[in-house]
Write a protein that holds these residues in place. Structure first.
Motif, short mmCIF file in Angstrom:
data_model
loop_
_atom_site.label_atom_id
_atom_site.label_comp_id
_atom_site.label_asym_id
_atom_site.label_seq_id
_atom_site.Cartn_x
_atom_site.Cartn_y
_atom_site.Cartn_z
N GLU A 73 -6.18 -42.69 -53.94
CA GLU A 73 -5.40 -43.16 -52.78
C GLU A 73 -3.98 -42.59 -52.84
OE1 GLU A 73 -3.87 -47.41 -50.86
OE2 GLU A 73 -5.50 -47.39 -52.33
N GLN A 74 -3.39 -42.57 -54.03
CA GLN A 74 -2.05 -42.00 -54.19
C GLN A 74 -2.06 -40.50 -53.91
OE1 GLN A 74 0.93 -43.88 -55.36
NE2 GLN A 74 -0.47 -45.39 -54.50
N TRP A 75 -3.12 -39.83 -54.35
CA TRP A 75 -3.26 -38.38 -54.17
C TRP A 75 -3.30 -38.01 -52.69
CZ3 TRP A 75 -7.60 -34.76 -53.45
CH2 TRP A 75 -7.37 -33.47 -53.96
N HIS A 76 -3.81 -38.94 -51.87
CA HIS A 76 -3.92 -38.70 -50.43
C HIS A 76 -2.79 -39.37 -49.64
CE1 HIS A 76 -7.79 -36.63 -50.33
NE2 HIS A 76 -8.27 -37.52 -51.17
N LYS A 77 -1.80 -39.92 -50.31
CA LYS A 77 -0.75 -40.68 -49.62
C LYS A 77 0.10 -39.76 -48.75
CE LYS A 77 1.48 -43.89 -51.87
NZ LYS A 77 2.45 -44.56 -52.78
N ASP A 78 0.39 -40.25 -47.53
CA ASP A 78 1.21 -39.52 -46.57
C ASP A 78 2.45 -40.36 -46.28
OD1 ASP A 78 2.09 -37.67 -44.78
OD2 ASP A 78 0.62 -38.13 -43.22
N LEU A 79 3.62 -39.78 -46.53
CA LEU A 79 4.87 -40.54 -46.39
C LEU A 79 5.47 -40.36 -44.99
CD1 LEU A 79 6.60 -39.68 -49.79
CD2 LEU A 79 5.10 -41.63 -49.24
N PRO A 80 6.15 -41.39 -44.49
CA PRO A 80 6.87 -41.25 -43.21
C PRO A 80 7.98 -40.20 -43.36
CG PRO A 80 6.67 -43.56 -43.84
CD PRO A 80 6.24 -42.75 -45.03
N ARG A 81 8.06 -39.28 -42.43
CA ARG A 81 8.96 -38.14 -42.56
C ARG A 81 10.42 -38.56 -42.72
NH1 ARG A 81 8.83 -32.64 -40.91
NH2 ARG A 81 10.91 -31.80 -40.51
N TYR A 82 10.88 -39.45 -41.84
CA TYR A 82 12.31 -39.81 -41.87
C TYR A 82 12.64 -40.67 -43.08
CZ TYR A 82 12.35 -37.84 -37.21
OH TYR A 82 12.23 -36.98 -36.15
N LYS B 136 22.31 -26.41 -52.15
CA LYS B 136 22.43 -27.44 -51.14
C LYS B 136 21.04 -27.79 -50.63
CE LYS B 136 27.03 -26.01 -49.57
NZ LYS B 136 27.85 -25.53 -48.42
N ILE B 137 20.74 -29.08 -50.61
CA ILE B 137 19.45 -29.57 -50.11
C ILE B 137 19.69 -30.06 -48.69
CG2 ILE B 137 17.47 -31.04 -50.56
CD1 ILE B 137 18.08 -29.25 -52.92
N TYR B 138 19.11 -29.38 -47.71
CA TYR B 138 19.34 -29.74 -46.32
C TYR B 138 18.32 -30.78 -45.82
CZ TYR B 138 22.18 -25.49 -46.28
OH TYR B 138 23.12 -24.53 -46.56
N SER B 139 17.07 -30.61 -46.21
CA SER B 139 16.03 -31.50 -45.69
C SER B 139 14.78 -31.37 -46.55
CB SER B 139 15.70 -31.15 -44.23
OG SER B 139 14.83 -32.11 -43.68
N VAL B 140 13.80 -32.20 -46.28
CA VAL B 140 12.53 -32.16 -47.00
C VAL B 140 11.44 -32.63 -46.05
CG1 VAL B 140 12.82 -34.51 -47.89
CG2 VAL B 140 11.28 -32.91 -49.08
N ALA B 141 10.26 -32.08 -46.22
CA ALA B 141 9.11 -32.49 -45.41
C ALA B 141 7.86 -32.49 -46.28
CB ALA B 141 8.92 -31.54 -44.22
N GLN B 142 6.98 -33.44 -46.01
CA GLN B 142 5.69 -33.44 -46.69
C GLN B 142 4.73 -32.59 -45.88
OE1 GLN B 142 3.96 -37.28 -47.56
NE2 GLN B 142 2.22 -36.39 -48.66
N ASP B 143 4.21 -31.52 -46.52
CA ASP B 143 3.35 -30.58 -45.82
C ASP B 143 1.88 -30.97 -45.83
OD1 ASP B 143 5.35 -28.35 -47.61
OD2 ASP B 143 5.57 -28.73 -45.46
N ALA B 144 1.46 -31.67 -46.88
CA ALA B 144 0.04 -31.94 -47.02
C ALA B 144 -0.17 -33.11 -47.97
CB ALA B 144 -0.69 -30.70 -47.56
N THR B 145 -1.39 -33.61 -47.96
CA THR B 145 -1.83 -34.58 -48.96
C THR B 145 -3.01 -33.98 -49.70
OG1 THR B 145 -3.42 -35.66 -47.48
CG2 THR B 145 -1.15 -36.47 -47.45
N GLY B 146 -3.34 -34.58 -50.82
CA GLY B 146 -4.48 -34.12 -51.61
C GLY B 146 -4.39 -32.66 -52.08
N PRO B 147 -3.35 -32.26 -52.83
CA PRO B 147 -2.32 -33.10 -53.44
C PRO B 147 -1.12 -33.29 -52.51
CG PRO B 147 -2.05 -30.85 -54.19
CD PRO B 147 -3.28 -30.85 -53.31
N PRO B 148 -0.28 -34.30 -52.81
CA PRO B 148 0.95 -34.47 -52.05
C PRO B 148 1.85 -33.25 -52.24
CG PRO B 148 0.47 -36.39 -53.42
CD PRO B 148 -0.45 -35.32 -53.86
N SER B 149 2.21 -32.62 -51.14
CA SER B 149 2.96 -31.36 -51.20
C SER B 149 4.23 -31.48 -50.38
CB SER B 149 2.10 -30.20 -50.67
OG SER B 149 0.89 -30.11 -51.40
N PHE B 150 5.34 -31.06 -50.98
CA PHE B 150 6.64 -31.23 -50.35
C PHE B 150 7.38 -29.89 -50.32
CE2 PHE B 150 5.42 -35.14 -52.45
CZ PHE B 150 5.58 -36.09 -51.44
#
Length: 448
Positions: free
Chosen positions: A358-367, A391-405
């Motif tokens: 379940e954690q491996w497939h977890k999708d986080l709210p973008r904001y 400088k870190i401007y932003s981050v996005a989750q691209d995929a789940t399984g595995p969680p990719s950022f």
């Protein structure tokens, strides 16, 4: 229901023809160790990669070679190494790339490799490496003598001819009906050293004798798929032959077993690393864990044979400490104590497997994710490098399984490994991800 397996492509050839260089070229980053000294491949030997939108598993069989204890290898020893590569490829690969060296020309070993591959009746493509100028490309015609079809001139180092090679590789992939496997809600690989109790664990989970159980290490020689139901989850369990460190893999059956175990890990969502309580957390176990994390699969440590813990002077606190010390790189992995023989702790282990999946497939709210990361950056900004800082401007989750950022930054090369780990810990502190590795990429803003 069925899903598609990934094709397996194996690179074979005599020593020092450039197998690791080609492997790295196809993966797109230096994964295997490359050296002018024959037989030096000792790093990761397999990885999942994608070419022209086709995912597949790539194996550098040179990484399965055994080093000599000292002194130059004899022709017989060299051939034994090459032969073992071929045996592995023939047994498990869907497509075989036979790599030769135009600089040295055809050798007796090349003819021997070709003869073995011809008898195997597998899809074989000949690539003639180091063809980096017009004169050398003309010499490639000599390799028609191998009788394996049109040889393709390439230079893995200079990235010449690699697209032509991969076009033929992809065209040779098995048709979809040949690459189907049983569909399930969750796929779990049981992996570990020989005689850790994986087959007995499978039998206990299934409730019947599904795998041969023996006190002789290495009895399980192939992967065994079994579909079970745990709660409301249809779980496909893959029991594999025991993995050993690559430097200690013996020719023949154990070489097949190693490659099959790697493939089983690739197929799984979660891998259960079965540890032996009587010989806890060895270097070989850590090596196997690295296979799992390299593949970005969920991981659960199952300390088996816990029924004899008192006899070997272990309690849960001591065992947990030993496991955490050995697997510092997988501190996020849960530990469960089981006895496949006594059928204890198995329900808790499978509940944990479900939770990790379940954690491996977890999708986080973008904001919410963006706020968490930027707050972490504000609390602890990246260190200066010279007169400037990342400088870190932003981050996005691209995929789940595995969680990719993907982190968008001014300069990816300035984000130090230690700071990457800090950001990973910030995400874990906020969202958990127990048992799940995180795939993190850093890209310059606007970079495709």
């Amino acid at each position: 229901m069925y899903s598609a397996k990934k094709p397996l492509v194996a690179i074979v050839g005599r020593p020092n023809v450039g197998k690791s260089t080609l492997f790295n070229r196809l993966v797109g980053r230096p994964v295997s160790i490359v050296s002018d000294i024959a037989g030096t491949t000792r790093d990761r030997v397999s990885t999942e990669t994608v070419w022209a939108d086709y995912p597949f598993i790539l194996v550098d069989t040179g990484g399965l070679d055994e080093q000599n204890d000292g002194g130059p290898a004899t022709p017989t020893q060299i051939w034994e190494k090459v032969r073992s590569q071929i045996d592995v490829a023939i047994e498990d690969a869907d497509v075989i790339v036979m790599l030769a060296d135009v600089g040295t020309g055809l050798t007796p070993a090349d003819y021997d490799v070709a003869e073995a591959l011809r008898r195997a009746k597998k899809s074989v493509i000949v690539a003639v490496n180091k063809s980096d100028n017009e004169a050398r490309e003309q010499q490639v015609f000599d390799f028609y003598d191998l009788g394996l079809g049109d040889p393709i001139p390439i230079s893995a180092y200079h990235n010449v001819g690699v697209d032509d090679l991969m076009s033929k590789v992809i065209a040779a992939f098995p048709s979809e009906p040949d690459m189907l496997e049983t569909e399930a809600d969750l796929k779990v690989a049981l992996v570990g050293r020989t005689n850790a109790g994986k087959s007995m664990l499978l039998n206990a989970l299934v409730g019947q004798e599904r795998s041969i159980v023996s006190e002789i290490p290495g009895t399980t020689r192939d992967t065994v798929d079994t579909l079970i139901t745990h709660g409301d989850t249809r779980t496909l369990i893959v029991d594999t032959a025991g993995l050993r460190r690559r430097g200690s893999i013996k020719p023949g059956i154990e070489r097949y077993s190693s490659l099959r175990s790697i493939r089983a890990i690739d197929r799984a969502d979660v891998a259960v690393l079965v540890l032996d309580a009587t010989e806890l957390a060895t270097a070989q176990d850590a090596h196997i864990a690295s296979y799992i994390l390299d593949a970005y699969k969920g991981i659960v440590f199952a300390v088996n044979k816990w029924d004899v813990a008192k006899e070997v002077g272990l309690n849960k606190e001591t065992a947990t400490y030993k496991v955490r010390e050995r697997f510092k790189f997988a501190s996020f992995a849960p530990i469960r104590f089981i006895s496949a023989l006594k059928n204890t702790g198995l329900d808790a282990m499978m509940d944990t497997v479900d939770s990790v999946a379940e954690q491996w497939h977890k999708d986080l709210p973008r904001y919410d994710l963006r706020r968490t990361v930027l707050n972490a950056v504000a609390a602890h900004p990246p260190a200066l490098s010279g007169r400037s800082a990342a400088k870190i401007y932003s981050v996005a989750q691209d995929a789940t399984g595995p969680p990719s950022f993907t982190f968008y930054v001014n300069r990816a090369d300035m984000v130090h490994f230690g700071y990457q780990r800090y950001l990973e810990n910030a995400i874990r502190d906020a969202y958990g991800f127990e048992g799940s590795p995180l795939r993190m990429r850093f890209k310059r803003r606007g970079e495709k």
